[in-house]
Design an enzyme around this catalytic site. Structure first.
Site, PDB file in Angstrom:
ATOM      1  N   ASP A  17       0.847  -1.208   0.000  1.00  0.00           N
ATOM      2  CA  ASP A  17       0.000   0.000   0.000  1.00  0.00           C
ATOM      3  C   ASP A  17       0.876   1.249   0.000  1.00  0.00           C
ATOM      4  O   ASP A  17       0.367   2.380  -0.055  1.00  0.00           O
ATOM      5  CB  ASP A  17      -1.018  -0.008   1.148  1.00  0.00           C
ATOM      6  CG  ASP A  17      -0.373  -0.088   2.513  1.00  0.00           C
ATOM      7  OD1 ASP A  17       0.869  -0.193   2.589  1.00  0.00           O
ATOM      8  OD2 ASP A  17      -1.116  -0.052   3.516  1.00  0.00           O
ATOM      9  N   SER A  18       2.216   1.046  -0.009  1.00  0.00           N
ATOM     10  CA  SER A  18       3.134   2.169  -0.258  1.00  0.00           C
ATOM     11  C   SER A  18       2.895   2.724  -1.662  1.00  0.00           C
ATOM     12  O   SER A  18       3.393   3.798  -1.995  1.00  0.00           O
ATOM     13  CB  SER A  18       4.594   1.721  -0.098  1.00  0.00           C
ATOM     14  OG  SER A  18       4.832   0.518  -0.800  1.00  0.00           O
ATOM     15  N   ASP A  56      -1.107  -6.036  -0.277  1.00  0.00           N
ATOM     16  CA  ASP A  56      -1.560  -5.409   0.970  1.00  0.00           C
ATOM     17  C   ASP A  56      -3.069  -5.180   0.961  1.00  0.00           C
ATOM     18  O   ASP A  56      -3.621  -4.653  -0.020  1.00  0.00           O
ATOM     19  CB  ASP A  56      -0.895  -4.028   1.132  1.00  0.00           C
ATOM     20  CG  ASP A  56       0.322  -4.082   2.033  1.00  0.00           C
ATOM     21  OD1 ASP A  56       0.420  -4.999   2.866  1.00  0.00           O
ATOM     22  OD2 ASP A  56       1.181  -3.193   1.886  1.00  0.00           O
ATOM     23  N   LYS A  58      -1.449  -9.407   2.641  1.00  0.00           N
ATOM     24  CA  LYS A  58      -0.747  -8.987   3.868  1.00  0.00           C
ATOM     25  C   LYS A  58      -1.638  -7.980   4.591  1.00  0.00           C
ATOM     26  O   LYS A  58      -2.317  -7.178   3.934  1.00  0.00           O
ATOM     27  CB  LYS A  58       0.606  -8.342   3.518  1.00  0.00           C
ATOM     28  CG  LYS A  58       1.316  -7.701   4.715  1.00  0.00           C
ATOM     29  CD  LYS A  58       2.783  -7.397   4.445  1.00  0.00           C
ATOM     30  CE  LYS A  58       3.086  -6.039   3.862  1.00  0.00           C
ATOM     31  NZ  LYS A  58       2.577  -4.884   4.629  1.00  0.00           N
ATOM     32  N   GLU A 115      -1.843  -5.463   8.437  1.00  0.00           N
ATOM     33  CA  GLU A 115      -1.093  -4.926   9.574  1.00  0.00           C
ATOM     34  C   GLU A 115      -1.816  -5.190  10.893  1.00  0.00           C
ATOM     35  O   GLU A 115      -3.037  -5.060  10.964  1.00  0.00           O
ATOM     36  CB  GLU A 115      -0.904  -3.405   9.392  1.00  0.00           C
ATOM     37  CG  GLU A 115      -0.069  -3.046   8.175  1.00  0.00           C
ATOM     38  CD  GLU A 115       0.131  -1.538   8.016  1.00  0.00           C
ATOM     39  OE1 GLU A 115      -0.294  -0.752   8.886  1.00  0.00           O
ATOM     40  OE2 GLU A 115       0.711  -1.148   6.983  1.00  0.00           O
ATOM     41  N   GLU A 161       8.736  -4.281  10.887  1.00  0.00           N
ATOM     42  CA  GLU A 161       9.223  -2.993  10.377  1.00  0.00           C
ATOM     43  C   GLU A 161       9.757  -2.114  11.504  1.00  0.00           C
ATOM     44  O   GLU A 161       9.082  -1.902  12.524  1.00  0.00           O
ATOM     45  CB  GLU A 161       8.078  -2.280   9.630  1.00  0.00           C
ATOM     46  CG  GLU A 161       8.517  -0.944   9.037  1.00  0.00           C
ATOM     47  CD  GLU A 161       7.553  -0.388   7.995  1.00  0.00           C
ATOM     48  OE1 GLU A 161       6.594  -1.088   7.605  1.00  0.00           O
ATOM     49  OE2 GLU A 161       7.774   0.756   7.562  1.00  0.00           O
TER      50      GLU A 161
END
Ligand code: KIV
Length: 271
Positions: free
Chosen positions: A50-51, A89, A119, A121, A188
């Site tokens: 999602d960057s 993401d 993925k 978070e 991270e």
């Protein structure tokens, strides 16, 4: 280094790599052309991160990118990939609410993009969602430590898990993610010593970004490691190219050639 040759990377190959002590190399990509280049170079995992919200859309944070936009990027990456595992993401807002919502989002990504895994978070807060997605047959990669979707809660992008409460939660969360069935976890921006301890505490591969070298693999944002953004200088970033200068030089040469009328020449025109 005598690593096994993999013609196709699966979640099982990654577990085997951890067992054999082979490091896992992961990079982000968001489009067909770069995915093809990276896959041809034999990267193990492409993360459609999602960057993309930052490096593709120019947003300040990862929060604005939508599920539809992530699926668009993922579709292009899947078309350009052959050997690597493609992980996508789940964007902010597509899984935090409840596990039914999370499952629907994961299924849309898998069905519409053809990717291999998702993925997301977080730890205990998203445990139910992780379990429900995995039960449906979709592999899940976790993401702990600095989780950029929570930037407004953290207030800063500095190193996480320096205080005992957060360290305790991280140790708990990584075990929970392993138990829930995650096939790997990204850690991270946490202290290297803690990352080593966490990596040794689980059987699943741990991929680090700003987490030192004693983890099972590394991930970087492709645009950062290729030197496309010289203003982003975190300590953990190593640049392997200087694309912003290379592109600047090429574009300036092109402009000069066009202005001088030296492009195109006779060999570059049709008779
Ligand atoms: O979105 C992303 O690029 C990521 C990596 C930094 C791990 O989550």
């Amino acid at each position: 280094m005598n690593n096994k040759i993999y013609t196709k990377i699966t979640t099982h190959s990654l577990q085997e790599m951890k067992r054999n002590g082979e490091k896992i190399a992961m990079l982000t990509a968001y489009d067909y052309s770069f995915a093809k280049l990276i896959d041809n170079a034999s990267i193990d995992i492409i993360l459609v991160g999602d960057s993309a919200s930052n490096v593709m859309a120019g947003h300040e944070t990862t929060l604005p990118i939508t599920l539809d936009e992530m699926i668009y990027h993922a579709k292009s990456v899947v078309k350009g990939s052959n050997r690597c595992l493609v992980v996508v993401d789940l964007p902010f807002g597509s899984y935090q609410g409840n596990s039914k919502n999370a499952l629907e989002s994961a299924i849309r990504i898998m069905k519409e993009s053809g990717a291999h895994a998702v993925k997301l978070e977080g730890g205990s807060e998203v445990e139910d969602s992780i379990k429900r997605i995995i039960e449906s047959g979709v592999p899940v990669m976790g993401h702990l430590g600095l989780t950029p979707q929570s930037i407004y809660k953290f207030g800063t992008y500095t190193v996480r898990a320096k205080q005992s409460e957060e360290i305790k939660k991280l140790k708990n969360d990584i075990k929970k993610l392993e138990k829930a069935g995650c096939f790997a976890v990204v850690l991270e921006k946490i202290p290297a010593k803690l990352a080593k301890e966490l990596t040794e505490s689980v059987k699943i591969p741990i991929i680090g970004i700003g987490a030192g070298s004693d983890v099972d693999g590394q991930v970087l944002v492709m645009h950062d490691m290729l030197g496309m953004n010289m203003k982003f200088n975190p300590r953990f970033l190593r640049r392997y190219s200087n694309l912003s200068e290379i592109i600047d030089e090429a574009v300036k040469k092109y402009i000069v050639d066009v202005k001088n009328n030296s492009f195109p020449n006779k060999d570059e025109e049709y008779n």
